[in-house]
Design a protein around this motif. Structure first.
Motif, PDB file in Angstrom:
ATOM      1  N   ALA A 433       1.926  -5.740  10.380  1.00 51.54           N
ATOM      2  CA  ALA A 433       0.826  -6.492  10.118  1.00 51.54           C
ATOM      3  C   ALA A 433      -0.211  -6.220   9.302  1.00 51.54           C
ATOM      4  O   ALA A 433      -0.415  -5.126   8.957  1.00 51.54           O
ATOM      5  CB  ALA A 433       0.347  -6.391  11.879  1.00 51.54           C
ATOM      6  N   GLN A 434      -1.034  -7.341   8.905  1.00 47.78           N
ATOM      7  CA  GLN A 434      -2.092  -7.067   7.855  1.00 47.78           C
ATOM      8  C   GLN A 434      -3.294  -5.999   8.544  1.00 47.78           C
ATOM      9  O   GLN A 434      -3.637  -5.379   7.799  1.00 47.78           O
ATOM     10  CB  GLN A 434      -2.606  -8.563   7.883  1.00 47.78           C
ATOM     11  N   LYS A 435      -3.373  -6.352   9.863  1.00 48.36           N
ATOM     12  CA  LYS A 435      -4.575  -5.341  10.521  1.00 48.36           C
ATOM     13  C   LYS A 435      -4.311  -3.790  10.310  1.00 48.36           C
ATOM     14  O   LYS A 435      -4.885  -2.857  10.355  1.00 48.36           O
ATOM     15  CB  LYS A 435      -4.716  -5.523  11.974  1.00 48.36           C
ATOM     16  N   CYS A 436      -2.775  -3.549  10.508  1.00 51.91           N
ATOM     17  CA  CYS A 436      -2.428  -2.265  10.182  1.00 51.91           C
ATOM     18  C   CYS A 436      -2.471  -1.821   8.911  1.00 51.91           C
ATOM     19  O   CYS A 436      -2.935  -0.640   8.335  1.00 51.91           O
ATOM     20  CB  CYS A 436      -0.971  -2.114  10.671  1.00 51.91           C
ATOM     21  N   LEU A 437      -2.029  -2.591   7.994  1.00 52.63           N
ATOM     22  CA  LEU A 437      -2.100  -2.502   6.561  1.00 52.63           C
ATOM     23  C   LEU A 437      -3.790  -2.053   6.245  1.00 52.63           C
ATOM     24  O   LEU A 437      -4.079  -1.014   5.555  1.00 52.63           O
ATOM     25  CB  LEU A 437      -1.621  -3.453   5.698  1.00 52.63           C
ATOM     26  N   ASP A 438      -4.762  -2.918   6.634  1.00 57.38           N
ATOM     27  CA  ASP A 438      -6.027  -3.033   6.581  1.00 57.38           C
ATOM     28  C   ASP A 438      -6.513  -1.545   6.807  1.00 57.38           C
ATOM     29  O   ASP A 438      -7.309  -1.046   6.238  1.00 57.38           O
ATOM     30  CB  ASP A 438      -6.887  -3.940   6.965  1.00 57.38           C
ATOM     31  N   ARG A 439      -6.241  -1.022   8.139  1.00 55.73           N
ATOM     32  CA  ARG A 439      -6.384  -0.007   8.732  1.00 55.73           C
ATOM     33  C   ARG A 439      -6.291   1.238   7.783  1.00 55.73           C
ATOM     34  O   ARG A 439      -6.920   2.214   7.420  1.00 55.73           O
ATOM     35  CB  ARG A 439      -6.211   0.122  10.077  1.00 55.73           C
ATOM     36  N   ILE A 440      -4.894   1.263   7.378  1.00 57.31           N
ATOM     37  CA  ILE A 440      -4.526   2.413   6.691  1.00 57.31           C
ATOM     38  C   ILE A 440      -5.113   2.398   5.224  1.00 57.31           C
ATOM     39  O   ILE A 440      -5.551   3.587   4.751  1.00 57.31           O
ATOM     40  CB  ILE A 440      -3.102   2.195   6.116  1.00 57.31           C
ATOM     41  N   GLN A 441      -5.291   1.183   4.444  1.00 55.14           N
ATOM     42  CA  GLN A 441      -6.052   1.298   3.465  1.00 55.14           C
ATOM     43  C   GLN A 441      -7.488   1.838   3.564  1.00 55.14           C
ATOM     44  O   GLN A 441      -8.005   2.549   2.805  1.00 55.14           O
ATOM     45  CB  GLN A 441      -6.130  -0.230   3.074  1.00 55.14           C
ATOM     46  N   TYR A 442      -8.096   1.593   4.407  1.00 60.57           N
ATOM     47  CA  TYR A 442      -9.540   1.890   5.238  1.00 60.57           C
ATOM     48  C   TYR A 442      -9.456   3.620   5.158  1.00 60.57           C
ATOM     49  O   TYR A 442     -10.377   4.147   4.515  1.00 60.57           O
ATOM     50  CB  TYR A 442     -10.055   1.590   6.297  1.00 60.57           C
ATOM     51  N   ILE A 443      -8.342   3.956   5.906  1.00 57.79           N
ATOM     52  CA  ILE A 443      -8.742   5.555   6.266  1.00 57.79           C
ATOM     53  C   ILE A 443      -8.135   6.358   4.971  1.00 57.79           C
ATOM     54  O   ILE A 443      -8.940   7.623   4.547  1.00 57.79           O
ATOM     55  CB  ILE A 443      -7.598   5.930   7.500  1.00 57.79           C
ATOM     56  N   LEU A 444      -7.277   5.732   4.068  1.00 55.69           N
ATOM     57  CA  LEU A 444      -6.827   6.295   2.668  1.00 55.69           C
ATOM     58  C   LEU A 444      -8.492   6.525   1.870  1.00 55.69           C
ATOM     59  O   LEU A 444      -8.692   7.643   1.305  1.00 55.69           O
ATOM     60  CB  LEU A 444      -5.952   5.772   2.013  1.00 55.69           C
ATOM     61  N   LYS A 445      -8.846   5.457   1.810  1.00 55.76           N
ATOM     62  CA  LYS A 445     -10.127   5.341   1.069  1.00 55.76           C
ATOM     63  C   LYS A 445     -11.245   6.127   1.521  1.00 55.76           C
ATOM     64  O   LYS A 445     -11.877   6.915   0.801  1.00 55.76           O
ATOM     65  CB  LYS A 445     -10.727   3.947   0.937  1.00 55.76           C
TER      66      LYS A 445
END
Length: 550
Positions: A433-445
């Motif tokens: 899901a897009q929300k999962c991808l967005d969250r992981i991109q957030y925590i990596l950054k």
């Protein structure tokens, strides 16, 4: 049940009855001294199912409970005794063996309950779907005497496909059978169904000794004593019999507690609009831990509809706290509180316990994972590290599914271990899901990873890593022998060479949270401290790489 049954108050409890298709149930709930409106004992409570020789009325139900010892046992766990009698005209002689499966179908434990009834609210629709007998399917204790014992002995010393904890057609079986005064030889088809044999013949006991793995033989039953000495340790989640460790006998304190906290502006739970409300919890810690100096604190948040005891035992956090010697505080009904209110709870816990303020962590499963994400996004300076698991809302949306009124944290790193199931029916991982991808991109950054997840969901067929989008700097694999599953952990380096991100996936796992994963989450989190100046200590790459189980 589509309606709440009519509850009758007795001298020392409450009673109600309801007739189902194959059986009638009389539920007796003894009064107790537990704070059970706030604290949910349902997960650890035995589901006391008494198959009666005759149909009971309310007076008889209360009298039987007191005479046979069920009254005090039920009080110990703020639970009820459910008396079962068949609707068949000939009683047990003509009873349908599917009675037990129908009991399972109509039983639940839930966040909402009263008078022995589970009120099954749908959190998303805000509708009350139905009512169930309050009882844990994985802790069924079937008690029969005379004709009802014969019925149990002929029909339930085996496994069957029926209503399970999470789905129909599950591998089902009783957890313990208590059989008194049998007149038949028991038909034992499975050796993993524990039996307490009371007042039975040598011939009956000989068969049980031969065919039953866990057996207790008594001339006269002491219900409460037999439970604590024998039945308490058993549970059956997915067909297989499991044995809970007796942590208290091993030196662990399990302590109920509560605090009255100001209600924050973003509380959209049951206490919305109040000025203050009570928050309950169970604390788990080894005796003498605080004599050694300040102890690490881990707050854990259960999944939606679950309880503090559920996540402590099923996810293994209580065992992990015992092994690694930290203070575990499992929050009860946490969906009625906010991350902001949890910071107030932390301040209260600091006054009650000797806590290492540089080593405060949080973790949660499903909706509890979402609460952990709220903590990272709204109050990061409280945490040395976090381990949200198996869920996320969209960025900027809090655990109530509402826009967060707080500014999203984009500057304060929070070392993070995130895990999800590779075969879950719900979106947990970026490829789902897009929300999962967005969250992981957030925590990596947020945590300064050099390699970031700059991919799109539309291009996932071309991802170099089919789960996360990009590979970490290195992958660590650790095998969960108990579940025959592999935990694959992608490690992401920062520019300074440290590692603040560990992203994990579990092979063959649906929507659940396992002890093996939580063990590795703790090993990661415990590598970090948040110093008084707000900076993070720890995270050396080789230390992180070597901290996980083999």
């Amino acid at each position: 049940m589509k309606e709440m049954p009519n509850v009758i108050r007795t001298a020392r409890g409450a009673c109600w009855e309801h007739t189902f298709d194959r059986f009638s149930a009389v539920c007796y709930v003894p009064e107790n001294d537990k704070d059970d409106k706030l604290l949910n004992y349902g997960f650890i409570a035995p589901y006391l199912l008494v198959f009666t020789e005759t149909k009971f009325g309310f007076d008889q139900a209360e009298r039987f409970a007191k005479e046979r010892g069920f009254f005090e046992l039920a009080r110990d766990f703020a639970t009820s005794i459910v008396y079962i009698y068949p609707t068949a005209p000939g009683g047990w002689k003509d009873a349908d063996p599917k009675i037990f499966d129908e009991i399972l179908e109509n039983s639940r434990i839930n966040q909402y309950y009263k008078d022995g009834v589970a009120e099954c609210w749908n959190r998303f629709t805000q509708q009350l779907d139905d009512y169930h007998i309050r009882g844990a399917l994985f802790r069924t204790n079937l008690y029969g005497y005379g004709a009802s014992a014969d019925f149990i002995a002929k029909n339930y010393l085996k496994h069957f496909k029926g209503h399970g904890l999470w789905f129909d057609g599950a591998d089902s079986a009783a957890v313990t059978c208590i059989l008194e005064r049998l007149s038949v030889i028991p038909d034992v088809q499975a050796d993993d169904i524990p039996v307490i044999s009371v007042g039975n013949s040598d011939a009956v006991n000989a068969i049980l000794k031969e065919k039953v793995k866990y057996l207790r033989i008594e001339e006269k039953q002491d219900v409460r004593a037999d439970f604590y000495a024998f039945s308490r340790k058993f549970r059956r989640m997915l067909g297989e019999l499991e044995l809970d460790p007796d942590l208290e006998s091993e030196g662990m304190v399990i302590e109920p507690g509560s605090e009255t906290l100001p209600t924050s502006k973003d509380n959209n739970g049951d206490d919305k609009g109040t000025t203050e409300h009570r928050v309950g919890y169970f604390a788990f810690y080894n005796k003498g831990i605080f004599d050694k100096g300040p102890a690490p604190l881990l707050l854990v948040f259960h999944g939606g509809g679950d309880s503090a005891f559920y996540i402590s035992y099923v996810s293994g956090w209580a065992n992990i706290a015992h092994r690694h010697d930290f203070l575990l505080v499992a929050i009860e009904h946490h969906l009625n509180s906010t991350a902001t209110e949890m910071t107030g709870l932390i301040e209260s816990l600091k006054k009650k316990y000797n806590i290492d303020t540089t080593r405060i962590y949080c973790s949660g499963f499903s909706m509890g994972g979402c609460k952990s994400w709220d903590f990272i996004a709204e109050h990061p300076s409280y945490l040395a590290a976090a381990a949200p698991m198996d869920a996320t809302f969209e960025m900027g949306i809090n655990v109530f599914g509402q826009p967060s009124p707080y500014e999203l944290n984009t500057t304060v790193p929070v070392p993070c271990f995130y895990a999800g199931g590779e075969e879950t029916p719900l979106p947990e991982l970026p490829f789902q899901a897009q929300k999962c991808l967005d969250r992981i991109q957030y925590i990596l950054k947020l945590n300064g990873a050099v390699k970031t997840d700059d991919v799109t969901l539309e291009e996932k067929e071309n991802w170099e890593n089919k789960i996360w989008g990009v590979n970490g700097d290195e992958a660590v694999k650790t095998f969960d022998l108990s579940r025959k599953a592999t935990l694959t952990i992608e490690l992401f380096k920062r520019a300074d060479g440290k590692c603040y991100n560990a992203l994990a996936s579990v092979s063959g796992q649906g929507h659940e949270c396992r002890e093996h994963t939580c063990e590795n989450a703790w090993r990661f989190m415990s590598c970090f401290r948040r110093l008084p100046d707000g900076s993070i200590e720890g995270g050396e790459y080789e230390t992180i790489k070597g901290c996980f189980t083999e």
